[in-house]
Design an enzyme around this catalytic site. Structure first.
Site, mmCIF file in Angstrom:
data_model
loop_
_atom_site.group_PDB
_atom_site.id
_atom_site.type_symbol
_atom_site.label_atom_id
_atom_site.label_comp_id
_atom_site.label_asym_id
_atom_site.label_seq_id
_atom_site.Cartn_x
_atom_site.Cartn_y
_atom_site.Cartn_z
ATOM 1 N N SER A 165 13.449 31.048 52.629
ATOM 2 C CA SER A 165 13.872 29.814 53.295
ATOM 3 C C SER A 165 14.026 30.061 54.792
ATOM 4 C CB SER A 165 15.216 29.353 52.723
ATOM 5 O OG SER A 165 15.751 28.259 53.451
ATOM 6 N N TYR A 182 19.897 31.273 61.304
ATOM 7 C CA TYR A 182 21.334 30.976 61.271
ATOM 8 C C TYR A 182 22.167 32.205 61.643
ATOM 9 C CZ TYR A 182 20.301 26.559 58.964
ATOM 10 O OH TYR A 182 19.829 25.300 58.673
ATOM 11 N N LYS A 215 20.121 33.287 50.501
ATOM 12 C CA LYS A 215 18.689 33.384 50.769
ATOM 13 C C LYS A 215 18.375 34.589 51.650
ATOM 14 C CE LYS A 215 16.085 30.908 49.345
ATOM 15 N NZ LYS A 215 15.406 30.791 48.026
#
Length: 348
Positions: A130, A136, A166
């Site tokens: 992902s 992030y 993920k």
């Protein structure tokens, strides 16, 4: 028309079902896993909804039970396969109180699949990771579109359990290949928010968000942006990463284009769907209200990382290496919404 056997984990999922459809259209034999054989018929129904070419081959899809939390079933699931598309992974609308509810099945599940694939002599595994594993946990945006060279800091600020799961799962996969993968090859696909046509009542989280807008579940849209990609293009990228000789050992961002604000998304739905989008709100929630609401609302808490970022990402590598050409984000969003109307999920 190779006829080679490809295993798809999570055949009832949004991406998994579309991968099966694309594989059948390309002439592959397909075996897919489900957590319970009670859902075997659901897989076939989804495949038949994918179009006439896939529907004609749906009865040939083999369904087998295998759970990411248990070893049982995985050797049988991958036996005789040339390739595995490891798509199955949890993506909840609400973040769990215990992050290990997501981290354990994501990390341990991919290791079970890779170990079984290696032992069975599978040529290559394509893992569905992902953008969550890319963009992030950083102090600030890099000042450029994110690329495959970027990695999420799982211990960074505002990293949700899903994002952490993920990232940890993909790191675990690459670590396995480096240490004990043998001849097994790995390629990874990192999609952003996945839209596109729903094949059945089981919806992805991104499409659930659209459904909430179409049914007027909130009086306003959140601030911030999202990036999108069509599920059909995600499936196509999986197939390209599965067979292209230059894809082994590489990760590929699946993103259609520039970020779109949630307000722009709402306006798009209003313009393209007419009366079917009459409940879509066009007001924007104040940022301070999102922050306050996030203290008690898990869904708003998941929006927090989007408030100060553009999340721009580049598909240059997938296009250059694999010749991948995605549909536009607008087309993907509209296709999602139109499918929800066809399925009777949008209230009059």
């Amino acid at each position: 028309m190779s006829g080679e056997l490809v295993v798809v984990t999570g055949g009832t999922g949004f991406v998994g079902a579309h991968c099966i459809v694309r594989l059948l259209e390309a002439g592959h034999r397909v075996r897919t896993t489900v957590r319970s054989m009670a859902r075997a018929d659901e897989v076939l129904q989804l495949v038949r909804a994918g179009g006439p070419r896939a529907a004609a081959s749906a009865d040939g899809v083999e369904v087998i039970a295998a759970d990411l939390l248990h070893d049982d079933g995985w050797p049988e699931a991958v036996a005789g396969a040339s390739y595995v598309l490891h798509v199955a992974s949890p993506f909840p609308m609400r973040q769990p109180a215990d992050e290990n509810e997501l981290i354990a099945p994501a990390r341990d599940g991919v290791l079970r699949v890779l170990r079984a694939a290696r032992d069975a002599g599978v040529r290559r595994v394509v893992q569905t990771s992902s953008f969550a594993a890319v963009g992030y946990g950083h102090a600030a945006d890099p000042g450029r579109p994110y690329t495959e060279e970027d990695w999420t800091d799982p211990d960074g600020r505002n990293v949700t359990p899903y994002v952490k799961s993920k990232t940890i799962a993909e790191l675990a996969a690459w670590g396995f290949i480096d240490r004990e993968g043998g001849d097994l090859e790995l390629a990874v696909v990192n999609p952003v928010g996945i839209f596109g046509p729903a094949l059945g009542q089981q919806l992805s989280t991104s499409v659930e968000l659209l459904l909430g807008l179409l049914n007027g579940r909130a009086p306003a849209v959140p601030p911030g942006t999202t990036t999108g990609v069509d599920v059909r293009d995600v499936a196509d990228l999986h197939l390209r990463a599965m067979t292209h000789p230059d894809a082994a050992g590489e990760r590929f961002l699946a993103v259609a284009g520039d970020p779109i604000t949630f307000h722009e998304l709402a306006i798009l739905l209003r313009e393209q769907l007419g009366r079917d989008a009459k409940h879509v709100p066009t007001r924007v929630l104040p940022r301070w209200l999102v922050r306050v609401g996030a203290l008690v609302n898990p869904e708003l808490r998941a929006v927090l990382p989007q408030l100060r970022r553009s999340q721009g990402a580049s598909h240059e590598k997938a296009t250059r290496v694999l010749g991948w050409q995605p549909r536009s984000t607008d087309d993907a969003i509209v296709a999602s919404a139109e499918s929800l109307v066809r399925l009777g999920r949008v209230k009059p």
